[in-house]
Design a protein around this motif. Structure first.
Motif, mmCIF file in Angstrom:
data_model
loop_
_atom_site.group_PDB
_atom_site.id
_atom_site.type_symbol
_atom_site.label_atom_id
_atom_site.label_comp_id
_atom_site.label_asym_id
_atom_site.label_seq_id
_atom_site.Cartn_x
_atom_site.Cartn_y
_atom_site.Cartn_z
ATOM 1 N N ARG A 31 9.980 6.190 -2.607
ATOM 2 C CA ARG A 31 9.569 4.957 -3.270
ATOM 3 C C ARG A 31 10.613 3.868 -3.089
ATOM 4 O O ARG A 31 10.289 2.704 -2.872
ATOM 5 N N ALA A 32 11.880 4.244 -3.161
ATOM 6 C CA ALA A 32 12.961 3.271 -2.974
ATOM 7 C C ALA A 32 12.911 2.688 -1.558
ATOM 8 O O ALA A 32 13.097 1.471 -1.371
ATOM 9 N N PHE A 33 12.640 3.528 -0.575
ATOM 10 C CA PHE A 33 12.528 3.037 0.793
ATOM 11 C C PHE A 33 11.318 2.119 0.938
ATOM 12 O O PHE A 33 11.401 1.056 1.565
ATOM 13 N N ALA A 34 10.180 2.518 0.380
ATOM 14 C CA ALA A 34 8.969 1.691 0.453
ATOM 15 C C ALA A 34 9.182 0.357 -0.252
ATOM 16 O O ALA A 34 8.692 -0.684 0.203
ATOM 17 N N ARG A 66 -2.209 -4.818 -7.000
ATOM 18 C CA ARG A 66 -2.935 -4.276 -5.851
ATOM 19 C C ARG A 66 -3.866 -5.320 -5.231
ATOM 20 O O ARG A 66 -4.008 -5.379 -4.017
ATOM 21 N N ALA A 67 -4.469 -6.128 -6.056
ATOM 22 C CA ALA A 67 -5.414 -7.129 -5.560
ATOM 23 C C ALA A 67 -4.709 -8.258 -4.812
ATOM 24 O O ALA A 67 -5.238 -8.771 -3.821
ATOM 25 N N ARG A 68 -3.523 -8.644 -5.282
ATOM 26 C CA ARG A 68 -2.786 -9.755 -4.662
ATOM 27 C C ARG A 68 -1.294 -9.453 -4.660
ATOM 28 O O ARG A 68 -0.536 -10.012 -5.451
ATOM 29 N N PRO A 69 -0.823 -8.579 -3.777
ATOM 30 C CA PRO A 69 0.596 -8.213 -3.778
ATOM 31 C C PRO A 69 1.524 -9.339 -3.347
ATOM 32 O O PRO A 69 2.731 -9.250 -3.527
ATOM 33 N N HIS A 70 0.953 -10.406 -2.812
ATOM 34 C CA HIS A 70 1.766 -11.541 -2.397
ATOM 35 C C HIS A 70 1.878 -12.595 -3.494
ATOM 36 O O HIS A 70 2.617 -13.562 -3.351
ATOM 37 N N VAL A 120 0.839 -1.203 0.000
ATOM 38 C CA VAL A 120 0.000 0.000 0.000
ATOM 39 C C VAL A 120 0.874 1.253 0.000
ATOM 40 O O VAL A 120 0.635 2.193 -0.771
ATOM 41 N N ALA A 121 1.899 1.272 0.845
ATOM 42 C CA ALA A 121 2.798 2.434 0.893
ATOM 43 C C ALA A 121 3.560 2.586 -0.420
ATOM 44 O O ALA A 121 3.707 3.691 -0.950
ATOM 45 N N LEU A 122 4.036 1.481 -0.957
ATOM 46 C CA LEU A 122 4.760 1.512 -2.229
ATOM 47 C C LEU A 122 3.853 1.992 -3.356
ATOM 48 O O LEU A 122 4.242 2.834 -4.170
ATOM 49 N N ASP A 123 2.633 1.508 -3.376
ATOM 50 C CA ASP A 123 1.665 1.888 -4.405
ATOM 51 C C ASP A 123 1.354 3.383 -4.338
ATOM 52 O O ASP A 123 1.210 4.045 -5.368
#
Length: 185
Positions: free
Chosen positions: A147-150, A91-95, A42-45
């Motif tokens: 973004r790099a940190f996320a 987004r729906a399945r980030p794993h 979520v943070a990366l997105d």
């Protein structure tokens, strides 16, 4: 000396209870780690969305000023659209491995196009100052660092999940319940 039948039954029930509680604990741990991947995504997105907005603003300002660079702008537009579509799928399945793998490829293409644009802007000091692009360029650089940190936090969450899912005997439970290997970006 033999134990009475009642003792064997109690021992069997105790063993079954231990296995049941271990299974519940292992399942909950895998779910918690998989949910941490989603939270990190979520943070990366969010940062990817901010980058897309700033890139769009930058392109809107640059198109009329540098008509000879339309190929560079079109390349970034195309890469950005592909990255946004990949981000939507992830987004729906980030794993899940496949959408994140597609996002990794689309993100690399977008980063290459963005690098070309930033290289172009580095040689256009007067243009940047006249058009007021310095603030947008600085904002984009800040977003890139965030973004790099996320992304690092996301990759760390994926690594922890994968490590937990690969440990024996949790690996057996992971296979039974469909905890597939996640992919880093």
């Amino acid at each position: 000396m033999t134990l009475p039948v009642l003792s064997w039954a109690a021992l069997g029930w105790a063993l079954a209870a231990i296995l049941l509680f271990w299974g519940i604990g292992a399942y909950n741990r895998l779910m918690r780690l998989r949910n941490a991947i989603g939270e990190a995504y979520v943070a990366l997105d969010q940062h990817m969305g901010e980058r897309a907005q700033v890139c769009t603003q930058l392109l809107e300002r640059l198109r009329p000023l540098l008509p000879s660079e339309q190929a560079t702008f079109d390349s970034l537009d195309s890469a950005q659209a592909e990255a946004q579509a990949a981000a939507q799928a992830a987004r729906a399945r980030p794993h899940a491995g496949e959408p994140v793998a597609h996002l990794a490829v689309a993100g690399a293409v977008q980063q290459a196009a963005l690098t070309r644009l930033m290289s172009l802007l580095e040689h256009q000091h007067e243009l940047r100052a006249e058009a007021g692009l310095d603030a947008l360029v600085d904002e984009l650089k800040l977003i890139e660092r965030q973004r790099a940190f996320a992304r690092q936090v996301f990759n760390q969450a994926v690594t922890q999940y994968n490590a937990a899912a690969q440990q024996f005997p949790t690996r057996v439970l992971a296979g039974l319940y469909g905890f597939a290997e996640a992919r880093t970006l």
